[in-house]
Write a protein that holds these residues in place. Structure first.
Motif, PDB file in Angstrom:
ATOM      1  N   PRO A  99      16.374   2.585   3.809  1.00  0.00           N
ATOM      2  CA  PRO A  99      15.413   2.404   2.978  1.00  0.00           C
ATOM      3  C   PRO A  99      14.075   2.444   3.598  1.00  0.00           C
ATOM      4  CG  PRO A  99      17.391   1.057   2.232  1.00  0.00           C
ATOM      5  CD  PRO A  99      17.536   1.421   3.820  1.00  0.00           C
ATOM      6  N   SER A 100      13.972   1.464   4.738  1.00  0.00           N
ATOM      7  CA  SER A 100      12.712   1.165   5.354  1.00  0.00           C
ATOM      8  C   SER A 100      12.328   2.492   5.961  1.00  0.00           C
ATOM      9  CB  SER A 100      12.855   0.302   6.357  1.00  0.00           C
ATOM     10  OG  SER A 100      13.678   0.481   7.351  1.00  0.00           O
ATOM     11  N   ARG A 124      -0.960  10.636  -4.488  1.00  0.00           N
ATOM     12  CA  ARG A 124      -1.409   8.948  -4.666  1.00  0.00           C
ATOM     13  C   ARG A 124      -0.062   8.462  -5.464  1.00  0.00           C
ATOM     14  NH1 ARG A 124      -6.072  11.611  -6.662  1.00  0.00           N
ATOM     15  NH2 ARG A 124      -5.516  11.042  -9.072  1.00  0.00           N
ATOM     16  N   PHE A 125       0.704   9.069  -6.267  1.00  0.00           N
ATOM     17  CA  PHE A 125       1.877   8.481  -6.695  1.00  0.00           C
ATOM     18  C   PHE A 125       2.888   7.977  -6.011  1.00  0.00           C
ATOM     19  CE2 PHE A 125       1.152  11.198 -11.025  1.00  0.00           C
ATOM     20  CZ  PHE A 125      -0.190  10.259 -11.334  1.00  0.00           C
ATOM     21  N   VAL A 126       2.930   8.959  -4.878  1.00  0.00           N
ATOM     22  CA  VAL A 126       4.003   8.724  -3.705  1.00  0.00           C
ATOM     23  C   VAL A 126       3.756   7.470  -2.894  1.00  0.00           C
ATOM     24  CG1 VAL A 126       5.072   9.656  -1.565  1.00  0.00           C
ATOM     25  CG2 VAL A 126       4.966  11.164  -3.691  1.00  0.00           C
ATOM     26  N   GLN A 127       2.416   7.572  -2.459  1.00  0.00           N
ATOM     27  CA  GLN A 127       1.782   6.575  -1.691  1.00  0.00           C
ATOM     28  C   GLN A 127       1.708   5.192  -2.332  1.00  0.00           C
ATOM     29  OE1 GLN A 127      -1.832   8.277  -0.677  1.00  0.00           O
ATOM     30  NE2 GLN A 127      -1.333   8.824   1.450  1.00  0.00           N
ATOM     31  N   SER A 128       1.528   5.098  -3.706  1.00  0.00           N
ATOM     32  CA  SER A 128       1.520   4.028  -4.622  1.00  0.00           C
ATOM     33  C   SER A 128       2.831   3.254  -4.869  1.00  0.00           C
ATOM     34  CB  SER A 128       0.926   4.331  -5.797  1.00  0.00           C
ATOM     35  OG  SER A 128       1.056   3.364  -6.795  1.00  0.00           O
ATOM     36  N   LEU A 184       7.941   6.690   5.802  1.00  0.00           N
ATOM     37  CA  LEU A 184       7.759   8.310   5.786  1.00  0.00           C
ATOM     38  C   LEU A 184       6.868   8.543   4.489  1.00  0.00           C
ATOM     39  CD1 LEU A 184      10.841  10.609   6.524  1.00  0.00           C
ATOM     40  CD2 LEU A 184       8.374  10.475   7.546  1.00  0.00           C
ATOM     41  N   PHE A 185       7.138   8.159   3.473  1.00  0.00           N
ATOM     42  CA  PHE A 185       6.333   8.043   2.279  1.00  0.00           C
ATOM     43  C   PHE A 185       5.036   7.556   2.287  1.00  0.00           C
ATOM     44  CE2 PHE A 185      10.506   8.579  -0.516  1.00  0.00           C
ATOM     45  CZ  PHE A 185      10.165   9.883  -0.699  1.00  0.00           C
ATOM     46  N   LYS A 186       4.909   6.376   2.946  1.00  0.00           N
ATOM     47  CA  LYS A 186       3.678   5.783   3.095  1.00  0.00           C
ATOM     48  C   LYS A 186       2.716   6.495   4.180  1.00  0.00           C
ATOM     49  CE  LYS A 186       5.207   1.019   2.368  1.00  0.00           C
ATOM     50  NZ  LYS A 186       5.501  -0.270   3.091  1.00  0.00           N
ATOM     51  N   ASN A 187       3.420   6.804   5.166  1.00  0.00           N
ATOM     52  CA  ASN A 187       2.672   7.157   6.599  1.00  0.00           C
ATOM     53  C   ASN A 187       2.411   8.625   6.720  1.00  0.00           C
ATOM     54  OD1 ASN A 187       2.193   4.358   7.084  1.00  0.00           O
ATOM     55  ND2 ASN A 187       4.288   4.498   8.185  1.00  0.00           N
ATOM     56  N   ASN A 188       3.542   9.647   6.161  1.00  0.00           N
ATOM     57  CA  ASN A 188       3.384  10.956   6.252  1.00  0.00           C
ATOM     58  C   ASN A 188       3.420  11.677   4.925  1.00  0.00           C
ATOM     59  OD1 ASN A 188       4.935   9.532   8.708  1.00  0.00           O
ATOM     60  ND2 ASN A 188       4.065  11.290   9.396  1.00  0.00           N
ATOM     61  N   THR A 189       2.885  11.283   3.981  1.00  0.00           N
ATOM     62  CA  THR A 189       2.907  11.667   2.603  1.00  0.00           C
ATOM     63  C   THR A 189       2.409  13.049   2.606  1.00  0.00           C
ATOM     64  OG1 THR A 189       2.204   9.577   1.916  1.00  0.00           O
ATOM     65  CG2 THR A 189       2.269  11.224   0.208  1.00  0.00           C
ATOM     66  N   PHE A 196      11.902   2.841  -5.102  1.00  0.00           N
ATOM     67  CA  PHE A 196      10.905   4.006  -5.185  1.00  0.00           C
ATOM     68  C   PHE A 196      11.105   5.043  -6.218  1.00  0.00           C
ATOM     69  CE2 PHE A 196       9.989   8.468  -3.980  1.00  0.00           C
ATOM     70  CZ  PHE A 196       8.257   8.104  -3.636  1.00  0.00           C
ATOM     71  N   ILE A 197      12.223   5.357  -6.564  1.00  0.00           N
ATOM     72  CA  ILE A 197      12.692   6.559  -7.409  1.00  0.00           C
ATOM     73  C   ILE A 197      12.190   6.016  -8.769  1.00  0.00           C
ATOM     74  CG2 ILE A 197      14.439   7.716  -8.719  1.00  0.00           C
ATOM     75  CD1 ILE A 197      15.921   7.581  -5.896  1.00  0.00           C
TER      76      ILE A 197
END
Length: 154
Positions: free
Chosen positions: A113-114, A43-47, A119-124, A58-59
């Motif tokens: 960056p995009s 959840r933290f990654v997606q958020s 990847l973080f959003k769609n392949n978490t 993001f970092i």
């Protein structure tokens, strides 16, 4: 195998690398291992990804959620396989050669960056599985790695 992650995709390996380094650098007194820890990290990654436009952004967001006050360069050096952690079969062996600390700044600049944020959003789940797989393989030497990290006050 890229950066000791079981993938041949450079973007996935870099994404997993960021999560791995921040996970290893977290304050383990405040963010303890629990039964729902990986659910929370997912959840933290997606958020964090949804609210970020750049990798440094993001970092910044993800480190706050992970109770990571500062990223430890020791984990970056090990994560990038700078001759300190060698894989032999399913085990990792730490080599005795000392190398310069690595802060991953050049790695961050290699990717759009995009692409990483997407990847973080769609392949978490995939990124989290890569991190968990590596952590599982490192369990053989985890005690030694953690003890050395505590002794190094960087």
């Amino acid at each position: 195998m890229i950066n000791n992650f079981d993938t041949d995709d450079n973007k996935a390996a870099f994404s997993a690398l960021l999560i791995y380094v921040i996970y290893r650098s977290r304050n383990i007194q405040r963010f303890k291992v629990s039964t729902d820890m990986w659910d929370r990290i997912t959840r933290f990654v997606q958020s964090s990804a949804k609210r970020s436009k750049t990798i440094p952004d993001f970092i910044s967001k993800f480190t706050k959620k992970m109770d990571c006050d500062a990223i430890n360069p020791r984990w970056m050096s090990l994560a990038l396989n700078n001759q300190r952690l060698l894989q032999v079969g399913d085990c990792f062996i730490e080599s005795s050669s000392e190398s310069m600390r690595n802060f991953m700044t050049s790695e961050i600049e290699k990717f759009k960056p995009s692409e990483i944020i997407n990847l973080f959003k769609n392949n978490t789940q995939w990124i989290i599985l890569l991190v968990r797989d590596r952590l599982e393989r490192e369990k053989v030497i985890e005690g030694k790695l953690l003890a050395e990290a505590e002794n190094e006050q960087l």
